[in-house]
Write a protein that holds these residues in place. Structure first.
Motif, PDB file in Angstrom:
ATOM      1  N   GLU A 306       0.793  -1.230   0.000  1.00  0.00           N
ATOM      2  CA  GLU A 306       0.000   0.000   0.000  1.00  0.00           C
ATOM      3  C   GLU A 306       0.825   1.281   0.000  1.00  0.00           C
ATOM      4  O   GLU A 306       0.383   2.299  -0.523  1.00  0.00           O
ATOM      5  N   VAL A 307       2.023   1.271   0.586  1.00  0.00           N
ATOM      6  CA  VAL A 307       2.757   2.521   0.825  1.00  0.00           C
ATOM      7  C   VAL A 307       4.046   2.534   0.012  1.00  0.00           C
ATOM      8  O   VAL A 307       4.824   1.572   0.038  1.00  0.00           O
ATOM      9  N   ASP A 315      12.688  18.455  -5.641  1.00  0.00           N
ATOM     10  CA  ASP A 315      13.252  18.144  -4.328  1.00  0.00           C
ATOM     11  C   ASP A 315      12.177  17.836  -3.288  1.00  0.00           C
ATOM     12  O   ASP A 315      12.408  17.960  -2.089  1.00  0.00           O
ATOM     13  N   GLN A 316      10.993  17.454  -3.766  1.00  0.00           N
ATOM     14  CA  GLN A 316       9.918  17.055  -2.867  1.00  0.00           C
ATOM     15  C   GLN A 316       9.943  15.541  -2.676  1.00  0.00           C
ATOM     16  O   GLN A 316      10.230  14.787  -3.605  1.00  0.00           O
ATOM     17  N   VAL A 317       9.630  15.104  -1.469  1.00  0.00           N
ATOM     18  CA  VAL A 317       9.521  13.684  -1.156  1.00  0.00           C
ATOM     19  C   VAL A 317       8.057  13.386  -0.842  1.00  0.00           C
ATOM     20  O   VAL A 317       7.459  14.044   0.013  1.00  0.00           O
ATOM     21  N   TYR A 318       7.485  12.418  -1.545  1.00  0.00           N
ATOM     22  CA  TYR A 318       6.089  12.048  -1.349  1.00  0.00           C
ATOM     23  C   TYR A 318       6.006  10.606  -0.855  1.00  0.00           C
ATOM     24  O   TYR A 318       6.767   9.739  -1.290  1.00  0.00           O
ATOM     25  N   VAL A 319       5.077  10.369   0.031  1.00  0.00           N
ATOM     26  CA  VAL A 319       4.717   9.013   0.450  1.00  0.00           C
ATOM     27  C   VAL A 319       3.231   8.867   0.179  1.00  0.00           C
ATOM     28  O   VAL A 319       2.418   9.635   0.688  1.00  0.00           O
ATOM     29  N   LEU A 329       2.231  11.555   3.090  1.00  0.00           N
ATOM     30  CA  LEU A 329       3.274  12.433   3.578  1.00  0.00           C
ATOM     31  C   LEU A 329       3.837  13.260   2.437  1.00  0.00           C
ATOM     32  O   LEU A 329       3.933  12.789   1.298  1.00  0.00           O
ATOM     33  N   HIS A 330       4.185  14.490   2.744  1.00  0.00           N
ATOM     34  CA  HIS A 330       4.795  15.382   1.764  1.00  0.00           C
ATOM     35  C   HIS A 330       5.805  16.259   2.492  1.00  0.00           C
ATOM     36  O   HIS A 330       5.453  16.988   3.416  1.00  0.00           O
ATOM     37  N   CYS A 331       7.066  16.159   2.113  1.00  0.00           N
ATOM     38  CA  CYS A 331       8.111  16.961   2.744  1.00  0.00           C
ATOM     39  C   CYS A 331       9.140  17.356   1.697  1.00  0.00           C
ATOM     40  O   CYS A 331       9.111  16.872   0.562  1.00  0.00           O
ATOM     41  N   LYS A 332      10.054  18.224   2.069  1.00  0.00           N
ATOM     42  CA  LYS A 332      11.037  18.758   1.150  1.00  0.00           C
ATOM     43  C   LYS A 332      12.435  18.493   1.684  1.00  0.00           C
ATOM     44  O   LYS A 332      12.672  18.558   2.891  1.00  0.00           O
TER      45      LYS A 332
END
Length: 481
Positions: A306-307, A315-319, A329-332
């Motif tokens: 699922e994940v 440079d964005q990180v997505y989960v 999740l969304h972080c930089k």
């Protein structure tokens, strides 16, 4: 960020899987090699960032490259800890020379005098408890970029030759190949969690094919079970260049062996079923957002499928939750680091590492997206530090691999070396208890103990079926996915 197709109508279905584990007890990395602290990193803000305590060269001895500038040679190096055995690391190596618009050119194809021909895919098993290491596993040449593909039970290794898919048994010292050679140029292979399948990306004439090969241990060959053209599965699929050596593709099985994720150099990432029946999900379409490169994604090992986490060019990180199509999740990435080159979850799935172009490794929490600490290869002692090789550019980090105990990190780069980092200690009672159990009981017999299924899965790091994804924080707001 590309279209998203909900799996199974958005409903979670109970899936059965049988993730294989070794029949031996867990082995830790030799403690006598970790005691050295000469490469300790420069700490900032009082955080213990870990340090490089060991480094070894993967390039075989006696290599001569007369006529080439050593700074322009790219040693494509891959590394991976053996499953449940932190005392062994498997590596794969290939030598390349960058020729402008022609891209990466294999050294063995260049006509030079006094030149040692490097077999592309030179595979080695490093046993750090054995004074007679390493052991060479493969010297057969291949046009594919070198990579390590090991079954989850630690007994099988797959690799390519120029014409065949090979599977080698580490226990029986036997070698088998695919029954039907269906392609002429191979790109990547990956084992399933149950060790019964190998997904293969390869080109057949003008088309890129995806095949799922069934491993038959008691026969002299492997069967090609499913095979389809990738463009039939994903009509918007595209390659970045017309030349074969310009494209780098990767595929990866989900932990439950039900799905295969495919990434491309053009920045696309999509998911299909193991039987190649149809396209299931487009995670990154390569238009609005592009995957940073083909190595910047990984499945969360705590869940069946699922994940999945990935990095994009901004440079964005997505989960993302693939089942519901929602964003978990969304972080930089930090502003003081360069673009990502690879992403990898640790064995327990509570954190992941992102390698960057300037030699920095960002350790991030998988539940909150917070940066835990940074590992900077440039600030290590002179013997272990990463230095610029060409035009003030640092070697590229190719692969990151966590030890099963989560205290050692193996990082390979285009220098042809592997650095071993000692990570800050993990002060977690559950983590320490599971390592003690694995040190005295073979991993394959854990599920025979009178333990609840969830506890047994936790000990061997097998994905656990859950009713819903754990709440996480997105933009400072708690959300239930």
């Amino acid at each position: 960020m590309g279209a998203t197709i909900t799996l199974d109508g958005g409903r979670q279905t109970k899936r059965k899987w049988n993730q294989t584990v070794p029949q031996t007890m867990w082995k830790c990395f030799p403690k006598q090699k970790i005691l050295s602290s000469t490469g300790r990193a420069l700490c900032s803000e009082g955080h213990d960032q870990g340090h490089v305590f060991y480094q070894f060269n993967v390039i075989p001895p006696g290599v001569v490259t007369t006529g080439l500038d050593p700074a322009q040679i790219i040693w494509w190096t891959d590394c991976m800890f053996m499953p449940f055995d932190d005392s062994q690391i498997i590596t794969s190596l290939g030598g390349y020379f960058y020729r402008g618009s022609q891209g990466l050119t294999q050294l063995r194809k260049m006509r030079l005098q006094n030149y040692f021909r490097i077999p592309q895919g030179f595979m080695t098993l490093w046993r750090f408890n054995d004074p007679h290491y390493p052991e060479v596993l493969n010297t057969k040449p291949s046009r594919a970029l070198p990579h390590c593909s090991v079954s989850t039970n630690g007994t099988l290794v797959s690799f390519f030759t120029d014409t065949d898919i090979m599977c080698s048994s580490l226990c029986q010292n036997s070698l088998v190949k695919a029954k039907e050679t269906f392609c002429s140029t191979f790109f990547f292979s990956a084992f399933s969690g149950d060790s019964n399948y190998v997904a293969v990306l390869a080109r057949s004439r003008l088309h890129l094919n995806l095949a799922v090969v069934v491993i038959i241990l008691r026969a002299s060959d492997m069967l090609v079970m499913y095979q389809r053209c990738v463009r039939e599965l994903f009509q918007h699929f595209k390659l970045q260049k017309h030349l074969i050596n310009q494209d780098r593709l990767e595929c990866r099985f989900s932990p439950d062996s039900q799905f295969v994720a495919i990434s491309t150099t053009a920045g696309q990432l999509f998911l299909i079923k193991r039987d190649l029946s149809k396209l299931e999900c487009v995670l990154v379409d390569g238009k609005d957002e592009e995957l940073t490169n083909e190595r910047c994604y990984d499945f969360d090992p705590r869940f069946p499928h699922e994940v999945l986490a990935f990095c994009v060019n901004s440079d964005q990180v997505y989960v993302k939750n693939i089942e519901s199509g929602s964003q978990i999740l969304h972080c930089k990435l930090p502003e003081n680091v360069m673009k990502a080159t690879c992403l990898k979850y640790n064995m327990e799935g509570d954190s992941f590492a992102v390698g960057c172009q300037d030699g920095v490794i960002v350790m991030m929490s998988s539940s909150t997206g917070n940066i835990l600490y940074l590992l900077d290869s440039k600030t290590q002692a002179a013997a272990f530090a990463m230095t610029p090789c060409k035009l003030s550019m640092y070697p590229e980090i190719i692969r990151i691999s966590f030890s099963h105990s989560d205290d050692v990190l193996a990082v390979s780069s285009t220098e042809g070396t592997v650095r071993l980092w000692q990570l800050p200690p993990k002060m977690n009672l559950v983590h320490m208890c599971r390592l003690v159990i694995l040190k005295h009981i073979p991993a394959s017999t854990i599920k025979q103990l009178p333990l609840p299924t969830m506890i047994a899965d936790l000990i061997v790091c097998c994905p656990r079926e859950r009713a819903r994804i754990t709440p996480v924080v997105i933009n400072n707001e708690t959300t239930q996915v």
